[in-house]
Design an enzyme around this catalytic site. Structure first.
Site, short mmCIF file in Angstrom:
data_model
loop_
_atom_site.label_atom_id
_atom_site.label_comp_id
_atom_site.label_asym_id
_atom_site.label_seq_id
_atom_site.Cartn_x
_atom_site.Cartn_y
_atom_site.Cartn_z
CB CYS A 127 -0.92 0.00 1.21
SG CYS A 127 -2.13 1.35 1.21
CB CYS A 128 3.85 2.24 2.00
SG CYS A 128 3.19 2.48 3.67
CB CYS A 213 -2.40 6.72 5.53
SG CYS A 213 -1.50 7.14 4.02
CB CYS A 216 -1.47 2.94 8.76
SG CYS A 216 -2.03 1.74 7.51
CB CYS A 239 6.09 5.28 4.28
SG CYS A 239 7.20 6.65 3.90
#
Length: 253
Positions: A127-128, A213, A216, A239
Site C-alpha cells: 500500500c505504501c 495515513c 494506519c 513507509c
C-alpha cells in the site's frame, strides 16, 4: 510532469562526485543554522525540491524554506487515505506561508490496484509503495536533490544524520538528500513553532505527534514513543521513501 534530462551527474563518476560535494558541504556548514544549510543547498544543488507531508512538525521546515526561497518546489504526496485535517492544514499552510510552487502528486493507478481501499489491511508495504513511494520516486526523477524534515532524535538509525547525504535509488541516478533540521531536538521544533507563531496540525493536540495515513495512524498515549501510533502492533515503522545503499529503508521515521 513529463520526465526530462536531469541536470545532475550521471554515469560511473556520479556517486563519487556527489559524495565529494556532500562531504564538502557538511564540512563547511557543520556549525551553521538550518536556514544557512537550506540556502547553501538552493545555491549549489540543481533542481532542488522539498518533500513535505504537512504533518505534525512540517510547518517548521516549510517556514524556513519559505524565508529562503518562496518558489522552491514543494512536493506533497496525497495518498488519498490521509486525514481530512491534513488536507485542510495543507491548504491553510500553503496560503499562510505563501508557498508558490506546491506540487500535489497522487498514484496514477490506485483505483485499479486498490479499488476498495483495503490493500493496507492485507499488505501495508504494498500500500505504501503504491500510494507513496512509487509516485514520489517518479516525481523526483527530474530533481538533483530533495529536502527532508528528518532529525537525529527521531530514531537510533538517524543518530549521525548529516545535513547532506547521497541517496542511491535502484532505478534512478544518485541524488543529494538535504536534512536542514538534522541537529534539531524536539524542543527546538516546538520552540521554533511557538516563537514564530506558526499553526500546529490540529491532530497534534488530540494525541497524534506523528501523522501518516488515517487507517494506519492512531493516537499516542503519554509516555509512549512519538511514533508508537504508526502501524501500531506491527514491526513496520517506515513507509519506504528513504533509501540506504540502494534499498528502501525499513527503520526510522
Amino acid at each position: 510532469m513529463r520526465p526530462e534530462t536531469a541536470p545532475f551527474p550521471r554515469g560511473s563518476d556520479a556517486l563519487a562526485e556527489l559524495s565529494a560535494q556532500a562531504h564538502g558541504l557538511n564540512a563547511r556548514l557543520r556549525h551553521h543554522a538550518a536556514a544557512d544549510v537550506l540556502q547553501a543547498a538552493v545555491e549549489t544543488i540543481p533542481k532542488l525540491a522539498l518533500v513535505s507531508s504537512f504533518g505534525a512538525e512540517s510547518v517548521a521546515l516549510l517556514h524556513v524554506a519559505a524565508m529562503v526561497k518562496r518558489d522552491l518546489p514543494v512536493i506533497f504526496i496525497d495518498t488519498e487515505m490521509l486525514f481530512a485535517e491534513t488536507l485542510v492544514y495543507q491548504q491553510e499552510l500553503t496560503e499562510r506561508l505563501g508557498l508558490r510552487n506546491l506540487q500535489i502528486i497522487r498514484a496514477k493507478d490506485s483505483a485499479e490496484r486498490d479499488p476498495n481501499g483495503t490493500l493496507h489491511q492485507r499488505d501495508t508495504d504494498a500500500c505504501c509503495a503504491l500510494r507513496k513511494t512509487v509516485p514520489l520516486n517518479a516525481a523526483l526523477q527530474v530533481y538533483g536533490g530533495w529536502i527532508t524534515g528528518r532529525k537525529r532524535f527521531q530514531s537510533g538509525t538517524r543518530a549521525q544524520l548529516p545535513f547532506f547525504e547521497v541517496e542511491t535509488p535502484r532505478d534512478a541516478a544518485p541524488r543529494i538528500k538535504v536534512n536542514p533540521l538534522a541537529h534539531w531536538a524536539a524542543s527546538d521544533v516546538a520552540q521554533y513553532i511557538a516563537e514564530n507563531r506558526l499553526p500546529r496540525h490540529p491532530l497534534v493536540a488530540r494525541g497524534y505527534p506523528s501523522l501518516g495515513c488515517a487507517p494506519c495512524t492512531s493516537p499516542v498515549k503519554p509516555g509512549e514513543d512519538p511514533r508508537a501510533g504508526r502501524w501500531r502492533q506491527s514491526e513496520k515503522n517506515e513507509c519506504g521513501i528513504h533509501f540506504v545503499d540502494g534499498k528502501m529503508a525499513r527503520t526510522g521515521a
